[in-house]
Design an enzyme around this catalytic site. Sequence first.
Site, PDB file in Angstrom:
ATOM      1  N   LYS A 126       0.823  -1.216   0.000  1.00  0.00           N
ATOM      2  CA  LYS A 126       0.000   0.000   0.000  1.00  0.00           C
ATOM      3  C   LYS A 126       0.856   1.264   0.000  1.00  0.00           C
ATOM      4  O   LYS A 126       2.023   1.256   0.395  1.00  0.00           O
ATOM      5  CB  LYS A 126      -0.994  -0.040   1.158  1.00  0.00           C
ATOM      6  N   ARG A 131      -3.357 -10.712   4.192  1.00  0.00           N
ATOM      7  CA  ARG A 131      -3.681 -10.686   2.768  1.00  0.00           C
ATOM      8  C   ARG A 131      -2.518 -10.023   2.030  1.00  0.00           C
ATOM      9  O   ARG A 131      -2.272  -8.822   2.197  1.00  0.00           O
ATOM     10  CB  ARG A 131      -4.986  -9.925   2.559  1.00  0.00           C
TER      11      ARG A 131
END
Length: 330
Positions: free
Chosen positions: A270, A305
């Site tokens: 991210k 994840r």
Amino acid sequence: MTEDRPYFRPVPSSHGGRWPLAGGSVRFSHLERLQRGHAPQIVDDAPTEVIAALTAPRRPLLGLTLDRPRLMGIVNATPDSFSDGGAYDPLAQAASLADAGADILDIGGESTRPGAVEVSVDDEIARISPVIRALAGRTPVSVDTRKAQVARAALADGAMMVNDVSGFDFDPGLAGVVAAADVPVCLMHAQGLPQTMQDDPRYDDVLLDIYDALQARITRAESFGIVRSQIVIDPGIGFGKTLAHNLAILQRISLYHGLGCPILLGVSRKRFIGTVGGAETAADRSPGTLALTLAAVAQGVQLHRVHDVAEIAQGLRLWQAVNKNDEAQE
């Protein structure tokens, strides 16, 4: 929510502890008492029901015990994913992640990155169905979708779990699909829709506001007949959060064990990892992803994840090997 309500965060101990956290290997003896408008306090005990929620073993998920970290491999069957959209054949990527050690594969056909636009139901189904059908029976498959029709089709194709980034906010009909199928569901917290969620996200207290929001989502899911043991929660890193919000959640993520559900963390590649770690390109953020994954494992987070399954799995093996030997003598 009441202004004077206390929240209790287990403080993990690196040298054992009085209680097991969520039935796993991490233990704790102290708690951080959090309350709106008050400074945090370290305490030695909490109400019986709080300790029970924090210590109770989580039931297996898709046949996987949750007494150790599990990896959910990300398969983006989308041309516009922030990290790897259109960069690979989804079926080949899914097979590669399964071979690398993914415990679950999360197949998505609609990008929910900041600024992403909605994809039609038909297009989303067309993207994911061939991948799910090919994988069914090999590795447990989760479908990453906000839509009831897409979830229904994916479950018919062999998916065994639903991962809803909206926590049933986007499509209220999705709760009924999950309940009827009696499958696990991950309820994520997001503030706003992908198109606008990063415009100016604000919270009174990001940790406690998200706790309350997740609690409300769990209660709503239970009202549809979904049992708590089938619910996974995700605080939604990067979904309507600033860099400061993301770091605040990660620093105290063990708070969310108090909800009595397994925790899924999605930080892989991210943007804020690149901001802090100096990695402009998403594919270069695997080291930062590993660092955050290990920090979360130390707080008892069960599900992770990730894009780079092989690399994260290797880091976990080394982390576990070192921690199993923490009482060795020189």
